[in-house]
Design an enzyme around this catalytic site. Structure first.
Site, mmCIF file in Angstrom:
data_model
loop_
_atom_site.group_PDB
_atom_site.id
_atom_site.type_symbol
_atom_site.label_atom_id
_atom_site.label_comp_id
_atom_site.label_asym_id
_atom_site.label_seq_id
_atom_site.Cartn_x
_atom_site.Cartn_y
_atom_site.Cartn_z
ATOM 1 N N THR A 71 25.709 3.110 -1.439
ATOM 2 C CA THR A 71 26.206 3.411 -2.781
ATOM 3 C C THR A 71 26.510 2.160 -3.585
ATOM 4 O O THR A 71 26.309 2.134 -4.800
ATOM 5 C CB THR A 71 27.490 4.277 -2.665
ATOM 6 O OG1 THR A 71 27.120 5.504 -2.072
ATOM 7 C CG2 THR A 71 28.121 4.543 -4.015
ATOM 8 N N ASP A 93 19.628 4.538 1.972
ATOM 9 C CA ASP A 93 20.877 5.290 2.078
ATOM 10 C C ASP A 93 21.200 5.241 3.571
ATOM 11 O O ASP A 93 20.315 5.472 4.406
ATOM 12 C CB ASP A 93 20.629 6.731 1.602
ATOM 13 C CG ASP A 93 21.885 7.569 1.609
ATOM 14 O OD1 ASP A 93 22.533 7.654 2.674
ATOM 15 O OD2 ASP A 93 22.223 8.143 0.573
ATOM 16 N N SER A 94 22.441 4.959 3.923
ATOM 17 C CA SER A 94 22.721 4.732 5.345
ATOM 18 C C SER A 94 22.568 5.988 6.195
ATOM 19 O O SER A 94 22.589 5.918 7.417
ATOM 20 C CB SER A 94 24.095 4.103 5.544
ATOM 21 O OG SER A 94 25.119 5.045 5.452
ATOM 22 N N THR A 130 28.418 3.822 3.410
ATOM 23 C CA THR A 130 29.601 4.156 4.200
ATOM 24 C C THR A 130 29.334 5.238 5.248
ATOM 25 O O THR A 130 30.041 5.309 6.253
ATOM 26 C CB THR A 130 30.747 4.641 3.285
ATOM 27 O OG1 THR A 130 30.297 5.767 2.535
ATOM 28 C CG2 THR A 130 31.219 3.546 2.359
HETATM 29 N N1 ASP Z 1 25.158 8.041 1.303
HETATM 30 C C1 ASP Z 1 25.687 6.721 1.057
HETATM 31 C C2 ASP Z 1 25.286 5.842 2.214
HETATM 32 O O1 ASP Z 1 25.879 5.930 3.245
HETATM 33 C C3 ASP Z 1 27.161 6.772 0.924
HETATM 34 C C4 ASP Z 1 27.825 5.451 0.672
HETATM 35 O O2 ASP Z 1 27.257 4.394 0.620
HETATM 36 O O3 ASP Z 1 29.048 5.469 0.509
HETATM 37 O O4 ASP Z 1 24.374 5.074 2.088
#
Ligand code: ASP
Length: 342
Positions: free
Chosen positions: A15, A57-58, A89
């Site tokens: 994000t 995206d993780s 995250t």
């Molecule tokens: N979906 C995003 C990820 O994990 C969420 C984030 O970065 O907070 O890449």
């Protein structure tokens, strides 16, 4: 802080560097990181960036990405004082746990961070997270050694050990917790380090990476109403070398014979079974209740206060290193990277 500190920022996606696309938030090219976060220029730190291609995206993180991260850190190890990994995250606690095992003899900081709001958004938490993560990655002690030679996560004013972290909130800026040990540092006007808690590399051991991961692990969360068939499919499933059994409370599971018979059959068949509590905090103690003892007798290894994320990473790492399951089981009980309280 030393004037000549240098930090490599490894940008993987998440994000922090996303913007609105036709199908929702999508990663964008945030490769000129100091241009996007000019606050970073105020540090007397040499900053370079390495950008993953593609950015992800993780939720799409796979062990191949952990291998790449480990290799990038190894290849740049002598050129930088510390590393910051920008990462989504959602799986940050898994990646930080994995890297904590894959990077052996680490004497430099590897600080994961990200954000809940993209860095371009007016109320972003990304800038503070990134700026402080860089400060931690560059921080040194009086003798010139790294202040935090560990894989850790900096988020919402707290620095926590990577393999103790878990994502606890999808929307709050306070997305991570380290339920079983206090933070390694807290940021206010200054960053206060909890030096007694920070691990130091053992003398004489060099830095090496370990990239052979064996991912044949399944996770079985026990719950009221779990059927015999579901337990069988996982505990006796083909192509599975280890099962993390997520149990109740202090490590308790269903005491009915059909369940303990399946567990015993699984252990007798050679599978590695690791007991991890579903609770956010506290530890597994299979001596406490008859329901726990039954698991112990059936051949289950207690995970102590390990998180599921760290348990998974530890199994991937140990099973990649050793073909002997007994060796893996005995090392599961040992504190290798500060992942369990022992
Ligand atoms: N979906 C995003 C990820 O994990 C969420 C984030 O970065 O907070 O890449």
């Amino acid at each position: 802080m030393n004037e000549k500190s240098s930090v490599l920022i490894i940008y993987t996606g998440g994000t922090i560097g996303m913007k609105q696309g036709p199908n929702g938030l999508e990663p964008f090219d945030f490769s000129q990181i100091p241009d996007e976060v000019p606050e970073l220029r105020k540090f007397a730190i040499k900053l370079d960036a390495y950008t993953f291609n593609p950015l992800i995206d993780s939720s799409d993180v796979e062990p191949s990405m952990w291998r790449r991260l480990a290799e990038i850190i190894r290849d740049n190890y002598d050129s930088y004082d510390g590393f910051v990994v920008l990462h989504g995250t959602d799986t940050m606690a898994y990646s930080a746990s994995a890297l904590s095992f894959m990077l052996d003899g680490l004497s430099k900081p590897v600080v994961f961070t990200g954000s809940q709001l993209p860095v371009g958004s007016p109320r972003t938490d990304g800038k503070e997270n990134l700026v402080s993560a860089v400060e931690v990655a560059a921080a040194k002690r009086g003798d010139g050694s790294a202040m935090v030679p560990e894989v850790c996560i900096y988020f919402d004013s707290k620095l926590i050990r990577g393999n103790r972290a878990t994502k606890v909130n999808a929307t709050s800026f306070s997305a991570f917790k380290s339920p079983n040990i206090p933070p390694l540092a807290e940021a206010g006007i200054n960053i206060r380090y909890n030096e007694a808690l920070i691990r130091r590399p053992s003398l004489g051991g060099g830095f090496r990476i370990s990239t052979t991961l064996d991912t044949r692990v399944a996770i079985l969360k026990v719950h009221p109403g779990i059927t015999e068939q579901v337990a069988r499919n996982v505990l006796l499933g083909e192509g599975i070398r280890a099962v993390i059994i997520e149990t109740y409370g202090s490590g308790n599971a269903i005491s009915r014979k059909w369940f303990t018979d399946i567990v015993a059959e699984s252990a007798a068949g050679g599978k590695i079974l690791l007991n991890v509590t579903q609770c956010l905090a506290g530890e597994v103690n299979m001596d406490l209740y008859a329901t726990g003892r039954a698991l112990q007798a059936a051949g289950v290894t207690g995970g102590g206060d390990i998180t599921t994320e760290a348990g998974l990473a530890k199994l991937f790492y140990l099973m990649g290193e050793f073909t002997d399951n007994e060796k893996v089981k005995s090392l599961l009980g040992q504190n290798l990277r500060g992942e369990i309280s022992k």
